[in-house]
Design a protein around this motif. Structure first.
Motif, mmCIF file in Angstrom:
data_model
loop_
_atom_site.group_PDB
_atom_site.id
_atom_site.type_symbol
_atom_site.label_atom_id
_atom_site.label_comp_id
_atom_site.label_asym_id
_atom_site.label_seq_id
_atom_site.Cartn_x
_atom_site.Cartn_y
_atom_site.Cartn_z
ATOM 1 N N UNK A 1 0.849 -1.202 0.000
ATOM 2 C CA UNK A 1 0.000 0.000 0.000
ATOM 3 C C UNK A 1 0.884 1.251 0.000
ATOM 4 N N UNK A 2 1.957 1.231 0.792
ATOM 5 C CA UNK A 2 2.888 2.355 0.786
ATOM 6 C C UNK A 2 3.605 2.450 -0.561
ATOM 7 N N UNK A 3 4.050 1.317 -1.097
ATOM 8 C CA UNK A 3 4.736 1.310 -2.389
ATOM 9 C C UNK A 3 3.847 1.830 -3.519
ATOM 10 N N UNK A 4 2.545 1.697 -3.364
ATOM 11 C CA UNK A 4 1.621 2.160 -4.404
ATOM 12 C C UNK A 4 1.681 3.671 -4.585
ATOM 13 N N UNK A 5 2.241 4.384 -3.611
ATOM 14 C CA UNK A 5 2.348 5.836 -3.720
ATOM 15 C C UNK A 5 3.572 6.263 -4.532
ATOM 16 N N UNK A 6 4.448 5.322 -4.858
ATOM 17 C CA UNK A 6 5.667 5.648 -5.595
ATOM 18 C C UNK A 6 5.447 5.560 -7.102
ATOM 19 N N UNK A 7 6.474 5.926 -7.856
ATOM 20 C CA UNK A 7 6.378 5.928 -9.317
ATOM 21 C C UNK A 7 6.255 4.522 -9.883
ATOM 22 N N UNK B 1 -3.816 -7.633 -14.241
ATOM 23 C CA UNK B 1 -2.757 -6.795 -14.803
ATOM 24 C C UNK B 1 -3.081 -5.323 -14.542
ATOM 25 N N UNK B 2 -2.960 -4.947 -13.283
ATOM 26 C CA UNK B 2 -3.265 -3.579 -12.869
ATOM 27 C C UNK B 2 -2.231 -3.142 -11.844
ATOM 28 N N UNK B 3 -1.423 -2.163 -12.217
ATOM 29 C CA UNK B 3 -0.392 -1.656 -11.314
ATOM 30 C C UNK B 3 -0.825 -0.313 -10.746
ATOM 31 N N UNK B 4 -0.956 -0.252 -9.421
ATOM 32 C CA UNK B 4 -1.312 0.995 -8.768
ATOM 33 C C UNK B 4 -0.050 1.828 -8.571
ATOM 34 N N UNK B 5 -0.043 3.038 -9.111
ATOM 35 C CA UNK B 5 1.100 3.939 -8.964
ATOM 36 C C UNK B 5 0.564 5.361 -8.858
ATOM 37 N N UNK B 6 0.394 5.833 -7.620
ATOM 38 C CA UNK B 6 -0.140 7.169 -7.418
ATOM 39 C C UNK B 6 0.898 8.248 -7.720
ATOM 40 N N UNK B 7 2.180 7.900 -7.605
ATOM 41 C CA UNK B 7 3.282 8.816 -7.931
ATOM 42 C C UNK B 7 3.204 10.108 -7.127
ATOM 43 N N UNK B 8 3.021 9.954 -5.821
ATOM 44 C CA UNK B 8 2.933 11.124 -4.945
ATOM 45 C C UNK B 8 4.144 11.258 -4.022
ATOM 46 N N UNK B 9 5.004 10.230 -3.981
ATOM 47 C CA UNK B 9 6.149 10.280 -3.078
ATOM 48 C C UNK B 9 7.318 9.540 -3.710
ATOM 49 N N UNK B 10 8.531 10.061 -3.495
ATOM 50 C CA UNK B 10 9.724 9.406 -4.018
ATOM 51 C C UNK B 10 10.040 8.187 -3.167
#
Length: 332
Positions: free
Chosen positions: A102-108, A118-127
């Motif tokens: 869940x934390x990793x989903x916030x990364x790029x 086949x669904x990758x969650x990537x919110x891209x809000x934190x490095x």
């Protein structure tokens, strides 16, 4: 996220689940559990580059993994620990496993939380490394660790770490929205037509943001800091997808295109083709730099298949980038 952050998160989750009953051992096992999903990185030693990239943050970062393996680890630990409650141990491992992706989903890079879909969650809000997220979290965890198991302060400190870190994650969505609107306004002001836009924070902070903008024949890359006083400028990078030629028919090439979500350029150096994954930007802020963070050499192997080899990175480039980023964060 980086290993230290996942260890801290896992330890805090372990404490929240079992700290009252077993004290610091809850943090210990939570920390261990928080690192287990990243063991998928060992695939890089046994398979090709493309397959390893596809596997990374896949099954071990899924809900299914948490559900299936939490009771297995819970049972194993209960066999040799004095505390024998299998259900409680399973609950600790489940939450430590689940909060990791869940934390990793916030990364790029994101996660395949709903694997096998086949669904990758990537919110891209934190490095992937963010001191503002990790350090306060770590400090409160240490405060909690120094308290007695039954002390109310122990739970207070641990909860404060969880609340502050979680609140920061929520804040990053707002920061991303502000940066996104600034990029859109700049594109409109410069009368630039585009197909799609992708934003992400720059390394180690959420003050300086980067954007990839797709146009018909090129990608535009730009940066925006909340301290900027001048208009945003964009650097153009031609797609050069036509350079792939017959390579485009190769299965590995198609998989790499899918992994990069279509954000890629092709460059040619000394008759060799390179695949540049734009999602992670450049290792330099210099204009027209071709020093991409993830760049892969493409060549056919003995079986006629296209093989990808990641281009080596120079540590000096990373140090130079951090110095340049610090200057750029202050504004243009």
């Amino acid at each position: 996220m980086d290993s230290l952050t996942q260890i801290v998160l896992g330890a805090a989750v372990g404490e929240a689940v079992l700290g009252k009953k077993i004290g610091n051992k809850a943090m210990l096992y939570g920390a261990i559990a928080g690192t287990i999903p990243d063991l998928d990185i060992v695939a890089s030693y046994f398979t090709d580059t493309v397959t390893a990239l596809a596997i990374h943050r896949g099954f071990t970062h899924s809900i299914i993994f948490s559900v299936v393996f939490a009771p297995i680890f819970g049972w194993l630990v209960s066999r040799y620990e004095a505390f024998k409650d299998i259900k409680a141990w399973s609950w600790l491992f489940f939450w430590a496993f689940l909060t990791h992706p869940i934390l990793d989903a916030h990364t790029t890079w994101g996660t395949q939380l709903f694997w096998p879909f086949d669904l990758r969650l990537a919110f891209k809000t934190i490095f992937v490394i963010d001191p503002i997220y990790t350090l306060p979290f770590l400090v409160f965890l240490i405060f909690a660790m120094l308290q007695k198991r039954t002390s109310p302060k122990r739970r207070l400190y641990n909860n404060m770490g969880l609340w502050i870190s979680s609140s920061y994650l929520v804040l990053t969505f707002f920061l991303k929205w502000v940066a996104f609107t600034q990029f859109k306004s700049a594109l409109k002001a410069q009368d630039i037509s585009y197909l799609q836009i992708d934003t992400r924070p720059s390394p180690l902070n959420t003050i300086l943001w980067s954007a990839n903008i797709e146009t018909k024949d090129a990608y535009l890359l730009g940066h925006y800091s909340f301290f900027d006083t001048q208009p945003i400028t964009f650097e153009s990078y031609p797609k050069n997808h036509q350079l792939l030629g017959d390579f485009i028919k190769d299965e590995s090439v198609q998989r790499m295109i899918a992994i990069s979500e279509g954000w890629y350029t092709i460059t040619k150096k000394e008759d060799l083709l390179y695949f540049n994954d734009l999602r992670f930007g450049l290792l330099s802020l210099a204009p027209k730099s071709q020093n991409f963070v993830f760049q892969y050499k493409m060549e056919r192997n003995d079986y006629g298949k296209v093989q990808f080899t990641e281009a080596p990175k120079d540590k000096r480039d990373g140090k130079k980038l951090l110095a340049d980023l610090w200057i750029r964060i202050k504004g243009n």
